[in-house]
Enzyme design. Structure first.
Site, PDB file in Angstrom:
ATOM      1  N   HIS A   1      -9.575  -3.816  13.119  1.00  0.00           N
ATOM      2  CA  HIS A   1      -8.531  -4.679  12.299  1.00  0.00           C
ATOM      3  C   HIS A   1      -7.896  -5.814  13.069  1.00  0.00           C
ATOM      4  O   HIS A   1      -7.002  -5.750  13.736  1.00  0.00           O
ATOM      5  CB  HIS A   1      -7.507  -3.596  11.827  1.00  0.00           C
TER       6      HIS A   1
ATOM      7  N   ASP B   1      -8.870 -10.642   9.316  1.00  0.00           N
ATOM      8  CA  ASP B   1      -8.326  -9.251   9.191  1.00  0.00           C
ATOM      9  C   ASP B   1      -9.325  -8.222   9.271  1.00  0.00           C
ATOM     10  O   ASP B   1      -8.823  -7.455   9.959  1.00  0.00           O
ATOM     11  CB  ASP B   1      -7.979  -9.128   7.812  1.00  0.00           C
TER      12      ASP B   1
ATOM     13  N   ARG C   1       0.834  -1.085   0.007  1.00  0.00           N
ATOM     14  CA  ARG C   1      -0.027   0.012  -0.063  1.00  0.00           C
ATOM     15  C   ARG C   1       1.003   1.302  -0.177  1.00  0.00           C
ATOM     16  O   ARG C   1       1.891   1.072   0.456  1.00  0.00           O
ATOM     17  CB  ARG C   1      -0.702   0.043   1.078  1.00  0.00           C
TER      18      ARG C   1
ATOM     19  N   LYS D   1      -8.373  -2.393   1.336  1.00  0.00           N
ATOM     20  CA  LYS D   1      -8.100  -1.592   2.468  1.00  0.00           C
ATOM     21  C   LYS D   1      -8.998  -0.246   2.193  1.00  0.00           C
ATOM     22  O   LYS D   1      -9.367   0.455   3.042  1.00  0.00           O
ATOM     23  CB  LYS D   1      -6.723  -1.120   2.769  1.00  0.00           C
TER      24      LYS D   1
ATOM     25  N   ARG E   1       2.022 -12.173  -0.918  1.00  0.00           N
ATOM     26  CA  ARG E   1       0.706 -12.408  -0.289  1.00  0.00           C
ATOM     27  C   ARG E   1      -0.115 -13.544  -1.150  1.00  0.00           C
ATOM     28  O   ARG E   1       0.193 -13.720  -2.376  1.00  0.00           O
ATOM     29  CB  ARG E   1      -0.245 -11.212  -0.419  1.00  0.00           C
TER      30      ARG E   1
ATOM     31  N   SER F   1       1.082  -5.949  11.098  1.00  0.00           N
ATOM     32  CA  SER F   1       1.890  -7.150  10.245  1.00  0.00           C
ATOM     33  C   SER F   1       3.087  -7.726  10.783  1.00  0.00           C
ATOM     34  O   SER F   1       3.862  -7.214  11.567  1.00  0.00           O
ATOM     35  CB  SER F   1       2.229  -6.392   9.185  1.00  0.00           C
TER      36      SER F   1
ATOM     37  N   LYS G   1      -1.122 -12.507  13.485  1.00  0.00           N
ATOM     38  CA  LYS G   1      -2.755 -12.313  13.524  1.00  0.00           C
ATOM     39  C   LYS G   1      -3.559 -13.279  12.647  1.00  0.00           C
ATOM     40  O   LYS G   1      -4.629 -14.160  13.034  1.00  0.00           O
ATOM     41  CB  LYS G   1      -3.206 -11.043  13.029  1.00  0.00           C
ATOM     42  N   THR G   2      -2.865 -13.770  11.502  1.00  0.00           N
ATOM     43  CA  THR G   2      -3.471 -14.681  10.523  1.00  0.00           C
ATOM     44  C   THR G   2      -3.074 -15.962  10.966  1.00  0.00           C
ATOM     45  O   THR G   2      -4.052 -16.917  11.095  1.00  0.00           O
ATOM     46  CB  THR G   2      -3.041 -14.152   9.016  1.00  0.00           C
TER      47      THR G   2
END
Length: 530
Positions: free
Chosen positions: A215, A252, A53, A196, A317, A233, A237-238
């Site tokens: 988030h 997410d 991003r 996003k 990704r 990041s 989290k994932t």
């Protein structure tokens, strides 16, 4: 019935709406340079120059109807309506030069009371497949009755913004217009900007209805107990939300309403760096036909992906639909959160692997949004770099962080949720001296939270941060639970901890005037190191 985009001033004849996966594969492979198929059937794509991003190029149109709600500054940078119209026209003109365009009409939000109808207009098959993975795809009947979308994204990312246009700082511009209900993308083909962009819209709209946008990842146990996991990041989290013992709600983006938690998305967007079947089997097995793999390196003969090779970008990704995960909750809605877990990768090695927070401490750490990254070597910097991102996602927050913190505190208190801080970073010393906490220990900690194994165990109050540290946890060596005990050099620990406390305090100064005094008081104190 033929579908057209003439209402937007677009008169391209070939428009593919909600195309099938094989059609998008065929067009991508035929017309988009560098596109290939992996040995597991995933679509290998390149996003071009931008592989992440561009937060400094995001703009929000200032308008009397919304300007008093927005937290203007370095994150929400204002744009005047005239410049927006210039960029909008530039995107439309570019889209009109394409031989074919793709339209994705789909939903954001599994709870029908709050869902948005979103339309994506784009020029790459890669972008269409990505968003069909990331949004909630309508049934044939829903598509037939889709009607006017709530928001439209015009992705003209293959064409640059004009750097000499007022308020442009580069050839990339991502412009959000809340009143026109549009997003315009120029100068970047990184697909994550669309995902996003929608999240930013939800972050604006939901607090207007007293709903907390988050988030975070989320999962649910067999008894209906829900956990939400916040983290920047690289904090896990994932990885940690994909738990074989629990159903995944999402990885997410979620909302917490007066009835429970719902996922905004229809898919997952997982980091692929160092991905392995051993450490992340759910994600690894989801990479198959229909998955989009971005910017990875692969063997040109076998098409086997090397997930350790980050020569294009560290931000490799994988985008895939939720149902590519075996243990998933669909519809992606569940009850109120029982556990709110903040994940941090503390490369200073100061924070404990697990501690429990009061509601006020939870608000403080939520607003702080701390993690620490391993230092780079380019500038000769050898120590960890602290990162603070309000609400664990400052780049997408439209209101002042306190608005979200108040909503979170209210939800935690109202539903008696427990709040935890889990460090997935270093133990036994800072980066370069200590070692990364083993994933199996972190998984054991998360299991202990879910199983209630930490209830009633003996704890120690940290003299600086004030949180409660359990002195025992099943499957975790007790010597790592109190960070100082794991350091050989106790004086170095004290010095490093004092520095981290100072970093927290310095970061929070900008919030103090707007935040409840109880939350300010819940922050770390520099006295009495131990």
């Amino acid at each position: 019935m033929d579908f057209n985009l003439t209402q937007y001033g677009i008169d391209v004849k070939e428009i593919l709406r909600n195309s099938s996966v094989p059609v998008l594969y065929e067009i991508g492979l035929r017309y988009e340079k560098g596109t290939a198929i992996s040995d597991t059937g995933a679509l290998l794509v390149y996003s071009g120059e931008k592989t992440g991003r561009s937060p400094k190029d995001k703009r929000i149109v200032r308008h009397p109807d919304s300007e008093n709600n927005l937290d203007w500054g370095k994150i929400n940078i204002e744009l005047d309506e005239h410049t927006y119209k210039v960029n909008h026209e530039r995107a439309i003109d570019y889209l009109n030069t394409r031989e074919r365009l793709f339209v994705v009409d789909a939903f954001a939000g599994w709870d029908e009371k709050y869902r948005l109808k979103v339309r994506i207009v784009c020029h790459r098959a890669y972008h269409a497949l990505f968003m069909q993975n990331m949004l909630i795809m309508p049934t044939e009947e829903e598509l037939e009755n889709f009607g006017t979308p709530d928001y439209v994204i015009f992705n003209g990312g293959g064409f640059p913004a004009n750097r000499y246009t007022s308020e442009m700082t580069s050839k990339t511009s991502v412009d959000v217009n809340l009143e026109e209900k549009e997003i315009v993308i120029l100068g970047t083909e990184y697909a994550g900007e669309m995902k996003k962009g929608i999240f930013s819209i939800m972050n604006y709209l939901m607090p207007l209805q007293d709903v907390l946008p988050m988030h975070c990842s989320a999962n649910v146990g067999d008894e209906g107990d829900v956990s939400v996991l916040f983290g920047l990041s690289g904090t896990g989290k994932t990885t940690l939300s994909a738990d074989p013992k629990r159903k995944l709600i999402g990885d997410d983006e979620h909302c917490w309403t007066d009835t429970g938690v719902f996922n905004i998305e229809g898919g997952c967007y997982a980091k692929a760096i160092d991905l392995s079947a051993e450490n992340e089997p759910d994600i690894y097995n989801a990479i198959r036909y229909g998955t989009v793999l971005e910017n990875v390196i692969y063997d040109p003969e076998t098409r086997k992906v090397d997930y350790t090779d980050t020569s294009i970008t560290q931000n490799t990704r994988a985008s895939y639909p939720l149902n590519f995960i075996d243990n998933v909750q669909i519809p992606s809605i569940a009850g109120h959160a029982n556990h709110v877990i903040f994940l941090t990768c503390d490369a200073f090695g100061v924070l404990p692997p697990i501690c429990q927070l009061t509601p006020e401490q939870a608000s403080y750490h939520f607003i702080s949004g701390y993690t620490a990254k391993v230092a780079g070597t380019e500038m000769g910097v050898t120590e960890p770099q602290a990162t603070f991102s309000a609400c664990f996602g400052a780049a997408f927050m439209m209101w002042h962080p306190n608005r979200y913190a108040e909503l979170l505190a209210d939800k935690i208190k109202k539903h008696n949720a427990k709040a935890w801080l889990v460090n997935t970073g270093w133990t036994g010393g800072a980066h370069g001296v200590g070692s990364r906490i083993k994933l199996k220990y972190t998984r054991a900690i998360i299991d202990a939270i879910h199983n209630g194994d930490l209830e009633g165990v003996e704890t120690r109050t940290d003299p600086n941060f004030g949180f409660e540290i359990p002195l025992s946890c099943p499957g975790v060596p007790s010597e790592i639970l109190i960070p100082k005990d794991s350091w050989q050099d106790k004086d170095a620990f004290d010095t490093t901890k004092e520095k981290l406390v100072g970093l927290f305090q310095d970061n929070f100064k900008s919030f103090e005037a707007s935040v409840n005094s109880e939350i300010v008081a819940a922050g770390p104190k520099a006295h009495k190191l131990a």
